[in-house]
Scaffold this active site. Structure first.
Site, PDB file in Angstrom:
ATOM      1  N   ASP A 170       0.834  -1.206   0.000  1.00  0.00           N
ATOM      2  CA  ASP A 170       0.000   0.000   0.000  1.00  0.00           C
ATOM      3  C   ASP A 170       0.865   1.251   0.000  1.00  0.00           C
ATOM      4  O   ASP A 170       1.753   1.404   0.842  1.00  0.00           O
ATOM      5  CB  ASP A 170      -0.897   0.020   1.236  1.00  0.00           C
ATOM      6  CG  ASP A 170      -2.001  -1.011   1.160  1.00  0.00           C
ATOM      7  OD1 ASP A 170      -2.794  -0.951   0.209  1.00  0.00           O
ATOM      8  OD2 ASP A 170      -2.075  -1.868   2.053  1.00  0.00           O
ATOM      9  N   ASP A 215      -6.773  -5.207  -4.502  1.00  0.00           N
ATOM     10  CA  ASP A 215      -7.215  -4.627  -3.232  1.00  0.00           C
ATOM     11  C   ASP A 215      -8.316  -3.578  -3.329  1.00  0.00           C
ATOM     12  O   ASP A 215      -9.022  -3.366  -2.358  1.00  0.00           O
ATOM     13  CB  ASP A 215      -6.003  -4.035  -2.495  1.00  0.00           C
ATOM     14  CG  ASP A 215      -6.272  -3.839  -1.013  1.00  0.00           C
ATOM     15  OD1 ASP A 215      -7.273  -4.389  -0.515  1.00  0.00           O
ATOM     16  OD2 ASP A 215      -5.489  -3.154  -0.334  1.00  0.00           O
TER      17      ASP A 215
END
Length: 1021
Positions: free
Chosen positions: A56, A178
């Site tokens: 991320d 995601d």
């Protein structure tokens, strides 16, 4: 390939080896194509192990904290260690493979490496061991992003890979494991970027259940109704894939990572009491056959990794090496091997299977009966708006850089904003699902980029307007105002005389654009507005609402706004002059007439027969156009956020991701207690200030020459003294009959039909009747009454969640303040506070249109562009109009007239001699029949002095030449159709054609002068 030499080089670099090794990379063959793929076995279930990490770009930690691995008490994650470890593991065994996605992190790591390490990594890429997929600066969100910013962040990452690794750096696969739901327009954009396929996992739990049962986990997704099969993209939904918590990443029982890896390693020493090979093989074969039941071919993919996995890559690879060895040697049902998504697609393609199709999208996403991921459509509304403003600056900055003929001189300044905007597209950035300190860091990075961009725009303004003689005088620098959104600007409040220069980043002239400049009302002086030719401009003085003046953190003390209209040429500048005088003249700005509304009134707007009726309380009751009248009401409500312990589905709390109201009926937010009308009868300009007895207020504006009504909404600190989290919505109600059908845009582009309590793909079960009908609204939402042939549209200035729950209604969520976490990882409540410690204040704008369907389809396209890319305002204070008028150029018109359906999406300096241009036909084929196609001359787009040497067409991501790309993998689908080959442009051309919704990308080589050839002498003039 001499992997032994590579290994020696690596050992030398790490352990001071005994000899030096030189590798001549240019002499080694590339194997980054399908030749590196392991051949499947047609008689077995083929299991493609895909080692990967998902990193991320900010979430629980900031970008730098994630990269360097600091703040491990928050999350054990360090990307630099992942890349170090993976490279070492790949060098150790040439059979191993790995894919990587987030270029923002890789570029940071690459810059820290020495030449030896870069040589090693380059060879791993050339050999196909290390493969880049997706290729964007981040893995972008798909619900809250705008297509302009998606394309930009993809271009940024793809260009880095191209420049660094050449052909082997070109990704073939999109990997969106995601993001919380998936957009049809995103699929279309990936198709235009020449991807072979798309992989993800997050789809509605019921949808996934049905797809598993019917073995339809893979499909050909029709990404566009306008572009035909060129917008199609093969799509694979991973069975386990990415689910936070249980079954994170690899299949259960085979997660050996340090993070969350609780599974037993493969112990193949028969002398050990822990020997477990037969057990592991049996379990893996059973798991493989179980997953195979959900897929239509004998190919299945296991994603071997997840969030920040592979900080010690040796652990995972060593166990996978053993797994592959023993599974393949001890049974005959399953073949397992290292693979990549690209190789998996190639195997599927070779199967010749006929796949199902899909036309709609994957919103909203529900992970269980009561977890509808629709809250993040609105979460952190101020950050969502700041991202839009950042793109506004970036597009203007890139355009001005080109048109000012800077030849790449200020690329480092531009790069700052490009990278911060790239980061902002991450699915935990603009989505609003990050921790609060990370949101602050995103805002800080974005502001740094904007501040750098201002310098480029300042140079451009001076160069274009002031001329060479004055271009670089420090005292002539322009000032820019970051706080016009709260009616505050130092330059306009401080200086008595100043010039305001406006730049229009749109490819069409902007007519009658309303400018609002805050200032301090001084009854002893008067204001005049002069146009570019020093003509008097009608202007109005209107008080700033009290609630805006009291915004926490507002440093300015302006009490009024100066309001006037301007015309700005396409991709051009215009300057206006503001001056205070001691004497009132007929040219002085007029104070708006003030009237407290105590009786019904009728107000015109937009010309023709458009008007609205206001009741005695100051609320809108009716709206009329074309001699037809409809009811219209506007009210504010809040949903009480559900609270629970999150241990069970029915106890799910409303939070950063999840919108789950406690009841189906929202609570009205206060009563309207006062409405004041301000009007300028000379211009038919009206403004209604509505004050409520609660924490919401509103200003309604009607313009004489604009076909919309502006609703300037304002949400103060949401009160939580009652310990109740609240989700604020505004509701616009009419008497139109839309039969539970409404329409939303996809990433600011194509329009999708929505139906209440309905999904096109399966028989939908309603568990959450409100949140399950919420969809992302990136720029517009509308309803239609087919009997009346009327369309009711709301345009937004940022992404918001929206719906139509009853006939004639449009509901949009404005702000959220919640007191409980929803237990999907962020681990803190969405409780944003402002500088005063109270709840964050939010201000925004909606444009309301009520018109016939034919007119509305044109208007909502044009107006949404104007709302998305607003003019950039620069102020030069202490400006004496009369003394300085001669040397300053007050109008700069760079752009010729374009067809009304053509938008200049990108104008960017690529290098010192090349310009990147994207042209877009932004109408869909059913929206503008007279102008469904367009023809544009590139010669007419560029300044006449620029000599065009060459034009090359590129794919949408600007990383491949259209004339040289290979055809995408063609998959058969139920209609027995195949993908159409991307059309190639041959030869040198200047005139191009654009079909509806088509974007075409060109790299133009220019010599910015006219060339005259006299004999053998070339003269540049």
């Amino acid at each position: 390939m001499n992997f032994c030499l590579i290994g020696l080089l690596f050992l030398l670099n790490q352990f001071n080896g005994l000899c030096s090794v030189r590798i001549e990379l240019e002499n080694l063959p590339e194997q980054c194509d399908y030749s590196k793929c392991t051949e499947p076995d047609d008689d077995k279930v083929n299991v493609h192990l895909v080692p990967h990490t998902h990193d991320d770009v900010g979430w629980l930690k900031t970008v730098d904290q994630y990269y360097y691995g600091s703040h491990s008490n928050v999350q054990n994650a360090g990307v630099q260690y992942i890349l170090d470890s993976v490279v070492e593991a790949l060098v150790f065994n040439k059979e191993r493979r790995f894919i990587y996605v987030e270029v923002a992190f890789f570029a940071k790591w690459w810059d820290e490496q020495d030449n030896k390490m870069k040589a090693i990594v380059t060879e791993l890429v050339r050999s196909g061991q290390l493969e880049f997929i997706n290729g964007g600066w981040c893995m972008n969100d798909e619900a809250t992003t705008h297509y302009n910013s998606i394309i930009d962040q993809m271009t940024l990452g793809l260009r880095f890979l191209n420049d660094t690794f050449g052909r082997c750096g070109i990704p073939r696969v999109a990997w969106q494991i995601d993001p919380f739901g998936h957009s049809r327009e995103q699929a279309n954009l990936f198709a235009q970027m020449n991807f072979d396929g798309l992989f993800f996992s997050r789809i509605d739990f019921e949808d996934k259940f049905n797809r598993r049962a019917n073995r339809q986990m893979e499909m050909v997704w029709h990404g566009s109704d306008d572009l035909g099969s060129s917008g199609d993209l093969f799509t694979s939904v991973m069975n386990n894939g990415y689910v936070f918590g249980k079954n994170l990443g690899p299949p259960e029982g085979f997660n050996w990572d340090l993070i969350g890896g609780v599974d037993e390693p493969v112990i193949d020493n028969p002398k050990s009491e822990e020997y477990n090979v037969e057990k592991i093989v049996e379990a893996f074969v059973a798991t493989s056959l179980f997953h195979h039941r959900n897929y239509a071919t004998n190919q299945i993919l296991f994603p071997m990794g997840s969030d920040f996995h592979y900080q010690d890559a040796n652990i995972l690879f060593k166990n996978m090496d053993k797994l592959i060895k023993h599974v393949n040697s001890r049974q005959s049902k399953v073949k397992v091997f290292y693979s990549t998504p690209s190789c998996y697609l190639k195997a599927l393609n070779n199967s010749g299977h006929i796949f199902p199709t899909k036309n709609d999208d994957f919103f909203p996403y529900a992970s269980d009966e009561h977890a509808l991921w629709t809250g993040y459509f609105t979460s952190r509304p101020t950050l969502k708006r700041m991202e839009r403003v950042g793109n506004n600056w970036l597009q203007a900055c890139k355009q001005i850089d080109v048109l000012s003929d800077n030849k790449g001189k200020y690329e480092s300044m531009l790069r700052s904003l490009k990278e911060s905007m790239g980061i902002m597209q991450h699915h935990d950035a603009v989505a609003g699902t990050e921790k609060q300190n990370v949101a602050f860091d995103y805002a800080k990075l974005l502001q740094i980029g904007i501040d750098q961009c201002k310098k480029v725009i300042n140079y451009g303004f001076k160069k274009a307007i002031a001329g060479p003689k004055y271009a670089y005088r420090k005292r002539d620098d322009f000032q820019f105002c970051d706080h016009l959104n709260i009616s505050s600007c130092y330059a306009t409040e401080t200086y008595h005389n100043f010039m305001v220069t406006l730049y229009n980043p749109l490819g069409h002239t902007l007519y009658n654009h309303t400018v609002r400049l805050p200032f301090n009302r001084d009854r002893t002086s008067f204001i005049e507005v002069l146009g570019p030719n020093h003509e008097n401009i009608l202007s109005t003085i209107i008080p700033i609402p009290k609630w805006v003046r009291s915004t926490p953190g507002r440093n300015g003390n302006a009490s009024h706004e100066l309001v006037f209209d301007v015309n700005i040429p396409a991709l051009g500048f215009v300057s206006y002059f503001i001056k205070r005088t001691n004497l009132k003249t007929e040219n002085s700005a007029i104070d708006a007439t003030k009237l407290k509304i105590t009786k019904p009134i009728n107000l015109p707007f937009g010309g023709k027969s458009n008007d609205i009726d206001i009741d005695e309380h100051g609320k809108i009751k009716q709206i009329s156009f074309d001699d037809r009248t409809f009811t219209l009401e506007n009210d504010f409500f809040y949903y009480e956020g559900h609270t629970g312990n999150n241990k069970f589905s029915e106890n799910r709390s409303s939070g950063a991701y999840i919108f789950r109201p406690k009841t189906d009926k929202p609570i009205r937010v206060g009563n309207l207690v006062q409405s004041i009308l301000y009007s300028d009868d000379r211009r038919n300009l009206f403004e209604i200030h509505q004050r409520y007895d609660s924490f919401v207020h509103q200003t309604i504006r009607l313009y004489p020459n604009k076909p919309f009504i502006e609703f300037d909404w304002y949400v103060e600190s949401i009160p939580i003294d009652d310990k109740i989290g609240k989700e604020i919505v505004t509701r616009y109600s009419t008497n139109l009959i839309n039969d539970k059908t409404f329409y939303t845009d996809a990433n600011g582009r194509q329009i999708l039909e929505r139906k209440q309590n309905y999904r096109p793909t399966w028989n939908y079960t309603v568990f959450e009747p409100i949140s399950s009908n919420y969809y992302p609204v990136n720029s517009r939402i509308f309803i239609r009454d087919q009997m009346e042939q009327t369309q009711f549209t709301i345009l937004t200035d940022r992404t918001q969640g929206g719906t139509s729950l009853n006939n004639g209604e449009i509901e949009l969520m404005l702000h959220r303040r919640l007191l409980h976490d929803d237990a999907f990882g962020v681990d803190e409540a969405l409780n944003e506070t402002g500088p005063d410690g109270n709840g964050l204040v939010v201000r925004g704008s909606h444009y309301l249109l009520l018109n016939d369907i034919v007119s509305s389809t044109r208007l909502h396209r044009e107006l949404s562009q104007q709302l998305y890319l607003k003019p950039i305002l620069g102020f030069m204070p202490k400006f004496n109009v009369h003394k300085s008028a001669t040397p300053y150029q007050t109008v700069v018109d760079w752009m010729p007239k374009l067809p009304e359906n053509v938008h200049i999406l990108t104008l960017e300096q690529w290098n010192s001699k090349q310009i990147l241009i994207r042209l877009e036909n932004f109408y869909q084929k059913n929206e503008n029949h007279q102008n469904s196609k367009a023809t544009v001359s590139i010669r007419n787009i560029l300044p006449e002095k620029w000599n065009i040497l060459n034009v090359e067409e590129l794919t949408l991501g600007a990383n491949q030449k259209v004339e040289s790309i290979k055809q995408r993998l063609q998959f058969r689908y139920k209609d027995n159709n195949l993908y159409k080959k991307v059309s190639k442009i041959k030869g040198f051309f200047l005139e191009i054609h654009l079909d509806p919704m088509q974007i075409r990308t060109f790299l133009i080589t220019i010599d910015k002068c006219f060339k005259i050839v006299i004999g053998e002498i070339i003269i540049c003039v």
